[in-house]
Design a protein around this motif. Structure first.
Motif, mmCIF file in Angstrom:
data_model
loop_
_atom_site.group_PDB
_atom_site.id
_atom_site.type_symbol
_atom_site.label_atom_id
_atom_site.label_comp_id
_atom_site.label_asym_id
_atom_site.label_seq_id
_atom_site.Cartn_x
_atom_site.Cartn_y
_atom_site.Cartn_z
ATOM 1 N N ASP A 292 58.623 89.987 -2.989
ATOM 2 C CA ASP A 292 59.402 89.977 -1.750
ATOM 3 C C ASP A 292 58.498 89.909 -0.523
ATOM 4 N N GLU A 293 57.379 90.627 -0.548
ATOM 5 C CA GLU A 293 56.450 90.600 0.581
ATOM 6 C C GLU A 293 55.841 89.212 0.744
ATOM 7 N N ARG A 294 55.503 88.569 -0.351
ATOM 8 C CA ARG A 294 54.938 87.222 -0.266
ATOM 9 C C ARG A 294 55.956 86.231 0.281
ATOM 10 N N GLN A 295 57.195 86.343 -0.172
ATOM 11 C CA GLN A 295 58.231 85.439 0.312
ATOM 12 C C GLN A 295 58.474 85.622 1.803
ATOM 13 N N ALA A 296 58.503 86.879 2.246
ATOM 14 C CA ALA A 296 58.715 87.149 3.670
ATOM 15 C C ALA A 296 57.539 86.629 4.492
ATOM 16 N N SER A 297 56.327 86.800 3.995
ATOM 17 C CA SER A 297 55.149 86.299 4.697
ATOM 18 C C SER A 297 55.171 84.784 4.791
ATOM 19 N N ALA A 298 55.532 84.127 3.691
ATOM 20 C CA ALA A 298 55.591 82.666 3.697
ATOM 21 C C ALA A 298 56.627 82.167 4.699
ATOM 22 N N ALA A 299 57.766 82.860 4.800
ATOM 23 C CA ALA A 299 58.807 82.457 5.752
ATOM 24 C C ALA A 299 58.306 82.579 7.187
ATOM 25 N N ARG A 300 57.553 83.652 7.473
ATOM 26 C CA ARG A 300 57.029 83.825 8.834
ATOM 27 C C ARG A 300 55.965 82.763 9.145
ATOM 28 N N ILE A 301 55.132 82.445 8.161
ATOM 29 C CA ILE A 301 54.123 81.399 8.367
ATOM 30 C C ILE A 301 54.801 80.053 8.601
ATOM 31 N N GLY B 78 47.969 83.756 -5.338
ATOM 32 C CA GLY B 78 48.597 84.576 -4.313
ATOM 33 C C GLY B 78 48.638 83.969 -2.927
ATOM 34 N N GLU B 79 48.327 82.670 -2.790
ATOM 35 C CA GLU B 79 48.401 82.020 -1.482
ATOM 36 C C GLU B 79 49.850 81.948 -1.003
ATOM 37 N N PRO B 80 50.075 81.888 0.311
ATOM 38 C CA PRO B 80 51.435 81.701 0.819
ATOM 39 C C PRO B 80 52.058 80.431 0.238
ATOM 40 N N ASP B 81 53.280 80.562 -0.251
ATOM 41 C CA ASP B 81 53.977 79.443 -0.880
ATOM 42 C C ASP B 81 54.789 78.701 0.179
ATOM 43 N N LEU B 82 54.310 77.538 0.577
ATOM 44 C CA LEU B 82 54.946 76.753 1.636
ATOM 45 C C LEU B 82 55.663 75.522 1.097
ATOM 46 N N ARG B 83 56.027 75.541 -0.166
ATOM 47 C CA ARG B 83 56.675 74.367 -0.744
ATOM 48 C C ARG B 83 58.057 74.119 -0.144
ATOM 49 N N ASP B 84 58.811 75.171 0.133
ATOM 50 C CA ASP B 84 60.116 74.970 0.772
ATOM 51 C C ASP B 84 59.943 74.368 2.168
ATOM 52 N N TRP B 85 58.928 74.827 2.886
ATOM 53 C CA TRP B 85 58.647 74.257 4.204
ATOM 54 C C TRP B 85 58.288 72.786 4.074
ATOM 55 N N ALA B 86 57.503 72.440 3.065
ATOM 56 C CA ALA B 86 57.107 71.051 2.860
ATOM 57 C C ALA B 86 58.333 70.170 2.607
ATOM 58 N N ILE B 87 59.292 70.675 1.863
ATOM 59 C CA ILE B 87 60.503 69.904 1.594
ATOM 60 C C ILE B 87 61.285 69.696 2.889
ATOM 61 N N ARG B 88 61.304 70.705 3.756
ATOM 62 C CA ARG B 88 61.975 70.548 5.047
ATOM 63 C C ARG B 88 61.256 69.493 5.906
ATOM 64 N N VAL B 89 59.926 69.471 5.825
ATOM 65 C CA VAL B 89 59.160 68.452 6.548
ATOM 66 C C VAL B 89 59.568 67.060 6.087
ATOM 67 N N MET B 90 59.699 66.901 4.781
ATOM 68 C CA MET B 90 60.110 65.591 4.261
ATOM 69 C C MET B 90 61.520 65.244 4.719
ATOM 70 N N GLY B 91 62.403 66.251 4.761
ATOM 71 C CA GLY B 91 63.751 66.010 5.223
ATOM 72 C C GLY B 91 63.809 65.606 6.679
ATOM 73 N N ALA B 92 62.780 65.967 7.440
ATOM 74 C CA ALA B 92 62.724 65.628 8.866
ATOM 75 C C ALA B 92 61.940 64.344 9.124
ATOM 76 N N GLY B 93 61.588 63.631 8.057
ATOM 77 C CA GLY B 93 60.936 62.339 8.237
ATOM 78 C C GLY B 93 59.437 62.320 8.010
ATOM 79 N N GLY B 94 58.862 63.463 7.627
ATOM 80 C CA GLY B 94 57.436 63.499 7.327
ATOM 81 C C GLY B 94 57.166 63.194 5.862
ATOM 82 N N ARG B 95 55.921 63.008 5.537
ATOM 83 C CA ARG B 95 55.511 62.815 4.150
ATOM 84 C C ARG B 95 54.479 63.883 3.783
ATOM 85 N N ILE B 96 54.428 64.198 2.508
ATOM 86 C CA ILE B 96 53.562 65.260 2.013
ATOM 87 C C ILE B 96 52.501 64.672 1.083
#
Length: 215
Positions: A58-67, A91-109
């Motif tokens: 839960d702490e990692r998920q919350a940290s990733a959301a803030r990042i 244990g790195e911040p998991d930004l995969r959901d953010w990356a998917i949002r970037v793609m949805g906004a017209g970016g590429r990963i």
């Protein structure tokens, strides 16, 4: 600092600056011989990785959301941009959901791939559903995909200091890569605020980030 006019005047994001408390004072940049710095970095690397393994899911998920929110605050609209990110590891911040949002906004990963020891990384385009395979350190990497040069590089940090130098895993892959990437991409380090250090004793081969975004 990037010369791209779409990234004007960025030096450090608000999500880092407001965390500097009155009783926290960064040391001035210090230098030391590599023979002394290398073992110190090894010890600090182990300590910081152990600390982030102590975080709960839960702490990692919350940290990733803030990042992710911090990244949204400092990165312009992603349309037409290529973002070099990473597949989370140790244990790195998991930004995969953010990356998917970037793609949805017209970016590429694009994801980094280790091609050879002591050589720059290769970034390959990736999207959900594209095949992945196990690479160095058993990290998932694109099995195929066009090799590209990112406009923005989001690099995980084990540690970081006030001058935005990052402490990585010791292989030097990101430093070598950033030294040769064309187009002067925006360089953003991401990590946990508890990974902040007074200095990493930067060496001539170290390349500072343009921004550090933390939780």
């Amino acid at each position: 600092m990037s010369d791209d006019p779409e990234f004007p005047g960025l030096s450090s994001p608000p999500c880092l600056m407001h965390e500097l408390s009155a009783d926290f004072r960064m040391a001035e940049r210090r230098t030391a011989p590599w023979a002394e710095v290398a073992p110190w970095r090894k010890d600090e690397r182990k300590r910081l990785i152990d600390e982030r393994f102590d975080l709960t899911v839960d702490e990692r998920q919350a940290s990733a959301a803030r990042i992710a929110a911090g990244l949204d605050a400092v990165i312009p609209l992603p349309v037409g941009r290529i973002f070099g990110i990473y597949w989370p590891f140790r244990g790195e911040p998991d930004l995969r959901d953010w990356a998917i949002r970037v793609m949805g906004a017209g970016g590429r990963i694009a994801l980094p791939v280790v091609i050879e020891k002591k050589q720059p990384l290769e970034f390959r385009l990736w999207a959900p559903g594209d095949p992945l395979e196990r690479g160095v350190w058993d990290i998932l990497v694109p099995a195929q995909g066009a090799v590209v040069h990112p406009h923005v590089v989001v690099a995980p940090v084990v540690g970081f200091d006030e001058e935005r130098y990052r402490l990585g895993y010791g292989g030097g892959f990101y430093d070598r890569t950033l030294a040769v990437l064309p187009g002067d991409p925006l360089k953003i380090g991401v990590g946990y605020v508890k990974s902040r250090l007074p200095t990493i004793y930067p060496q001539p081969h170290d390349i500072p980030m343009d921004l550090i975004v933390t939780d």
